[in-house]
Write a protein that holds these residues in place. Structure first.
Motif, PDB file in Angstrom:
ATOM      1  N   VAL A  81       0.853  -1.192   0.000  1.00  0.00           N
ATOM      2  CA  VAL A  81       0.000   0.000   0.000  1.00  0.00           C
ATOM      3  C   VAL A  81       0.893   1.247   0.000  1.00  0.00           C
ATOM      4  O   VAL A  81       1.686   1.449   0.917  1.00  0.00           O
ATOM      5  CB  VAL A  81      -0.945   0.014   1.219  1.00  0.00           C
ATOM      6  N   ARG A 125      -3.346   5.763  -3.799  1.00  0.00           N
ATOM      7  CA  ARG A 125      -4.463   6.705  -3.845  1.00  0.00           C
ATOM      8  C   ARG A 125      -4.375   7.624  -5.070  1.00  0.00           C
ATOM      9  O   ARG A 125      -5.386   8.026  -5.645  1.00  0.00           O
ATOM     10  CB  ARG A 125      -4.427   7.527  -2.558  1.00  0.00           C
ATOM     11  N   MET A 132      -7.070   4.864  -5.877  1.00  0.00           N
ATOM     12  CA  MET A 132      -7.868   4.087  -4.915  1.00  0.00           C
ATOM     13  C   MET A 132      -7.146   4.006  -3.562  1.00  0.00           C
ATOM     14  O   MET A 132      -5.989   3.603  -3.504  1.00  0.00           O
ATOM     15  CB  MET A 132      -8.037   2.670  -5.486  1.00  0.00           C
ATOM     16  N   ASP A 144       2.826   3.787   3.319  1.00  0.00           N
ATOM     17  CA  ASP A 144       1.839   4.854   3.140  1.00  0.00           C
ATOM     18  C   ASP A 144       2.184   6.107   3.933  1.00  0.00           C
ATOM     19  O   ASP A 144       1.304   6.741   4.494  1.00  0.00           O
ATOM     20  CB  ASP A 144       0.427   4.335   3.486  1.00  0.00           C
ATOM     21  N   MET A 167       9.695  23.587   6.683  1.00  0.00           N
ATOM     22  CA  MET A 167      10.873  23.585   5.822  1.00  0.00           C
ATOM     23  C   MET A 167      10.458  23.954   4.403  1.00  0.00           C
ATOM     24  O   MET A 167       9.579  23.318   3.823  1.00  0.00           O
ATOM     25  CB  MET A 167      11.525  22.198   5.838  1.00  0.00           C
ATOM     26  N   TYR A 207       7.135  21.963   3.935  1.00  0.00           N
ATOM     27  CA  TYR A 207       6.806  20.701   4.619  1.00  0.00           C
ATOM     28  C   TYR A 207       6.875  20.887   6.127  1.00  0.00           C
ATOM     29  O   TYR A 207       7.812  21.530   6.615  1.00  0.00           O
ATOM     30  CB  TYR A 207       7.816  19.607   4.220  1.00  0.00           C
ATOM     31  N   HIS A 266      18.535  11.425   5.262  1.00  0.00           N
ATOM     32  CA  HIS A 266      18.597   9.979   5.312  1.00  0.00           C
ATOM     33  C   HIS A 266      17.277   9.249   5.096  1.00  0.00           C
ATOM     34  O   HIS A 266      17.260   8.022   5.072  1.00  0.00           O
ATOM     35  CB  HIS A 266      19.229   9.528   6.629  1.00  0.00           C
ATOM     36  N   PHE A 318      14.999   8.678   2.574  1.00  0.00           N
ATOM     37  CA  PHE A 318      14.889   7.740   1.454  1.00  0.00           C
ATOM     38  C   PHE A 318      16.022   6.712   1.496  1.00  0.00           C
ATOM     39  O   PHE A 318      15.821   5.526   1.186  1.00  0.00           O
ATOM     40  CB  PHE A 318      14.888   8.506   0.126  1.00  0.00           C
TER      41      PHE A 318
HETATM   42  C1  LIG Z   1      12.125  18.613   2.205  1.00  0.00           C
HETATM   43  C2  LIG Z   1      12.564  17.189   2.247  1.00  0.00           C
HETATM   44  C3  LIG Z   1      13.859  16.849   1.863  1.00  0.00           C
HETATM   45  C4  LIG Z   1      14.286  15.515   1.917  1.00  0.00           C
HETATM   46  N1  LIG Z   1      15.566  15.223   1.579  1.00  0.00           N
HETATM   47  C5  LIG Z   1      15.992  13.934   1.649  1.00  0.00           C
HETATM   48  C6  LIG Z   1      17.350  13.604   1.303  1.00  0.00           C
HETATM   49  O1  LIG Z   1      18.161  14.461   0.956  1.00  0.00           O
HETATM   50  N2  LIG Z   1      17.734  12.286   1.382  1.00  0.00           N
HETATM   51  C7  LIG Z   1      16.863  11.306   1.759  1.00  0.00           C
HETATM   52  O2  LIG Z   1      17.267  10.124   1.821  1.00  0.00           O
HETATM   53  N3  LIG Z   1      15.579  11.594   2.089  1.00  0.00           N
HETATM   54  C8  LIG Z   1      15.131  12.882   2.050  1.00  0.00           C
HETATM   55  N4  LIG Z   1      13.844  13.184   2.367  1.00  0.00           N
HETATM   56  C9  LIG Z   1      12.945  12.089   2.780  1.00  0.00           C
HETATM   57  C10 LIG Z   1      12.284  11.388   1.588  1.00  0.00           C
HETATM   58  O3  LIG Z   1      11.661  12.329   0.740  1.00  0.00           O
HETATM   59  C11 LIG Z   1      11.266  10.393   2.149  1.00  0.00           C
HETATM   60  O4  LIG Z   1      11.932   9.517   3.037  1.00  0.00           O
HETATM   61  C12 LIG Z   1      10.610   9.544   1.060  1.00  0.00           C
HETATM   62  O5  LIG Z   1       9.980  10.352   0.113  1.00  0.00           O
HETATM   63  C13 LIG Z   1       9.558   8.643   1.708  1.00  0.00           C
HETATM   64  O6  LIG Z   1       8.985   7.819   0.739  1.00  0.00           O
HETATM   65  P1  LIG Z   1       7.756   6.856   1.102  1.00  0.00           P
HETATM   66  O7  LIG Z   1       7.462   6.128  -0.159  1.00  0.00           O
HETATM   67  O8  LIG Z   1       8.039   6.098   2.340  1.00  0.00           O
HETATM   68  O9  LIG Z   1       6.549   7.828   1.506  1.00  0.00           O
HETATM   69  P2  LIG Z   1       5.757   8.909   0.659  1.00  0.00           P
HETATM   70  O10 LIG Z   1       6.640   9.580  -0.334  1.00  0.00           O
HETATM   71  O11 LIG Z   1       5.103   9.770   1.688  1.00  0.00           O
HETATM   72  O12 LIG Z   1       4.659   8.090  -0.162  1.00  0.00           O
HETATM   73  C14 LIG Z   1       3.536   7.508   0.444  1.00  0.00           C
HETATM   74  C15 LIG Z   1       2.540   7.125  -0.652  1.00  0.00           C
HETATM   75  O13 LIG Z   1       1.450   6.390  -0.067  1.00  0.00           O
HETATM   76  C16 LIG Z   1       0.222   6.845  -0.621  1.00  0.00           C
HETATM   77  N5  LIG Z   1      -0.840   6.564   0.362  1.00  0.00           N
HETATM   78  C17 LIG Z   1      -0.950   7.056   1.630  1.00  0.00           C
HETATM   79  N6  LIG Z   1      -2.018   6.546   2.253  1.00  0.00           N
HETATM   80  C18 LIG Z   1      -2.616   5.685   1.378  1.00  0.00           C
HETATM   81  C19 LIG Z   1      -3.770   4.859   1.449  1.00  0.00           C
HETATM   82  N7  LIG Z   1      -4.522   4.760   2.569  1.00  0.00           N
HETATM   83  N8  LIG Z   1      -4.124   4.123   0.371  1.00  0.00           N
HETATM   84  C20 LIG Z   1      -3.352   4.178  -0.770  1.00  0.00           C
HETATM   85  N9  LIG Z   1      -2.236   4.962  -0.890  1.00  0.00           N
HETATM   86  C21 LIG Z   1      -1.882   5.698   0.175  1.00  0.00           C
HETATM   87  C22 LIG Z   1       0.458   8.322  -0.868  1.00  0.00           C
HETATM   88  O14 LIG Z   1      -0.434   8.841  -1.843  1.00  0.00           O
HETATM   89  C23 LIG Z   1       1.918   8.326  -1.346  1.00  0.00           C
HETATM   90  O15 LIG Z   1       2.035   8.177  -2.738  1.00  0.00           O
HETATM   91  C24 LIG Z   1      13.389  14.504   2.347  1.00  0.00           C
HETATM   92  C25 LIG Z   1      12.082  14.849   2.722  1.00  0.00           C
HETATM   93  C26 LIG Z   1      11.679  16.169   2.691  1.00  0.00           C
HETATM   94  C27 LIG Z   1      10.281  16.536   3.122  1.00  0.00           C
END
Ligand SMILES: Cc1cc2nc3c(=O)[nH]c(=O)nc-3n(C[C@H](O)[C@H](O)[C@H](O)COP(=O)(O)OP(=O)(O)OC[C@H]3O[C@@H](n4cnc5c(N)ncnc54)[C@H](O)[C@@H]3O)c2cc1C
Length: 413
Positions: A8, A33, A131, A162, A185, A267, A298, A300
């Motif tokens: 998800v 979604r 969805m 998610d 930020m 953010y 860190h 991602f």
């Molecule tokens: C300003 C900023 C700078 C950053 N810089 C760095 C960096 O330099 N180096 C680094 O390693 N990291 C960095 N990060 C962190 C990095 O961006 C995040 O760790 C990464 O994007 C997280 O990915 P994710 O897939 O876990 O979550 P997300 O990107 O939050 O994705 C979650 C997904 O789940 C979906 N979703 C949520 N709920 C549901 C549901 N109930 N049903 C279906 N879909 C759902 C959402 O639509 C979304 O697409 C930074 C973050 C920010 C805010």
């Protein structure tokens, strides 16, 4: 419909996790979604992600790196940490690390686009987009995922990617430690008169924290600014000309004239650490497991580390004809990922608190910390080894040093 794994969230973590299961023989559903068109061509969200050597290696193995156009990859040669007006501050140099560069910078939307393109080619994946997931449950027959339109998916294992505010984590009864820093930020791509020389800046100034992330073009960087919400709202409401003048002033004209070259995105700063990463037939990955404060870049990178471990476990179980939802398998993922992330999560929380506190004692401590870092080459080397190592093992000496530092500065409650 029945699957082996239902994932998800098709953010960077969810997409990379699905891609890392390619060819494993597992039948996968990916629920997101957002609409399919948004995944195929994601909007620019202003984030530039600093990529470590290990993450780059992983992205190459997943086929993502090869999909990134050269002009979307910035070189992070050196990094400089500044405290107040002291210049040049603590410098982490690539040659001291024995590497040609400390890391790379890639836009978040470029990573998402490449990851989606890879997943779109996987015939074993059913993509369910536009969805949301409304509920998850679990019984003797397996896990059940209810979609917003009423369809129910059945699976051996549900993996939640998610976001740090994960609803599935809560639905699975997993508590999380959350720290709201009460700040916003801002990230924005800007061009500037002087070149960035491929050096990233982290500038802990009084009343604001600034960062500069060098992009492919020598005159373009991502500018990152942390401020209390009211001041941020005022800044966001400025027109481009006033915003540009304000940013050049904040950088004390060190980059010359500055101009907006991308959207201004803000953010909330909230650090999140799930108390458990697994439950029965359930696991959290990405920010849903560890939502880092961006100051140590860190989030991602940790997401990749975790999904690599879980995917390796699932592939091994499938190849050996064993259950992919075995509690021992899930526990191994939890143990390894916590060991790799918890010390740096704590250290990042401490750093973020210390460097955004303008009271005299905090200013004194960070001045001393930077002076120590400047003079102590072994300490600098240890930190750079952590940044540039290409294997996935945690660095226990650094982890221990960071924990000890935290314990000495923050009295335990
Ligand atoms: C300003 C900023 C700078 C950053 N810089 C760095 C960096 O330099 N180096 C680094 O390693 N990291 C960095 N990060 C962190 C990095 O961006 C995040 O760790 C990464 O994007 C997280 O990915 P994710 O897939 O876990 O979550 P997300 O990107 O939050 O994705 C979650 C997904 O789940 C979906 N979703 C949520 N709920 C549901 C549901 N109930 N049903 C279906 N879909 C759902 C959402 O639509 C979304 O697409 C930074 C973050 C920010 C805010």
């Amino acid at each position: 419909m029945s699957f082996d794994v239902v994932v998800v969230g098709a953010g960077p973590a969810g997409l990379c996790f699905v891609r890392s299961l390619a060819g494993s023989g597992l039948r996968i559903a990916l629920v997101e979604r957002q609409e399919e068109s948004m995944l195929a061509d994601p909007a620019d969200d202003g984030r530039e992600i600093a990529i470590t050597h290990h993450s780059r290696k992983l992205l190459c193995e997943l086929g993502l790196w090869q999909r990134l156009p050269e002009q979307e990859i910035g070189t992070l040669r050196d990094a400089m940490v500044l405290n107040g007006n002291a210049y040049p501050g603590l410098v982490f140099r690539h040659d001291e690390a024995g590497k040609s560069q400390l890391g790379w910078l890639v836009s978040n939307h470029a990573i998402r686009r490449a990851a989606y393109a890879e997943v779109a080619e996987m015939t074993e994946v059913r993509r369910i987009t536009g969805m949301g997931v409304s509920a998850v449950s679990n019984d003797g027959d397996g896990a059940h995922v209810s979609l917003d339109d009423g369809e129910v998916l059945h699976a051996s294992l549900v993996v939640a990617a998610d976001s740090r505010f994960s609803h599935l984590r809560r639905a699975a009864g997993i508590p999380a430690a959350m720290h709201d820093f009460g700040k916003l930020m801002l990230v924005c791509r800007m061009t500037h008169e002087r070149t960035h020389d491929q050096v990233a800046w982290e500038w802990f100034d009084f009343g604001q924290t600034l960062a500069l992330l060098p992009l492919h073009d020598p005159h373009t960087s991502s500018v990152v600014l942390t401020l209390p919400p009211q001041q941020m709202q005022a800044l966001l409401s400025l027109d481009d000309a006033a915003f540009e003048a304000d940013m050049a002033r904040r950088f004390q004209q060190r980059l010359g004239r500055m101009a907006v070259a991308g959207p201004r995105c803000s953010y909330p700063l909230v650090g999140v650490y799930a108390r458990r990463f697994v439950a029965e037939r359930f696991a959290v990955i990405g920010d849903a497991a560890v939502g880092m404060h961006p100051v140590t870049a860190h989030g991602f990178n940790f997401g990749l580390l975790g999904l690599e471990v879980l995917a390796r476990e699932l592939r091994a179980a499938r190849a050996a004809g064993q259950a992919i939802d075995a509690p021992a398998l899930l526990q191994r993922y939890q143990r390894e990922h916590r060991r790799a992330t918890y010390p740096l999560y704590l250290a990042t929380q401490l750093l973020a608190s210390l460097y955004t506190d303008d009271r005299r004692p905090a200013r004194l401590v960070r001045g001393l910390a930077l002076a120590a870092g400047t003079r102590l080459r072994p300490l600098r080397h240890l930190i750079m080894a952590e940044l540039t190592r290409a294997d996935e093992r945690p660095a226990p000496p650094l982890a221990r040093a960071l924990l000890a530092l935290r314990q000495s500065l923050v009295p335990s409650r």
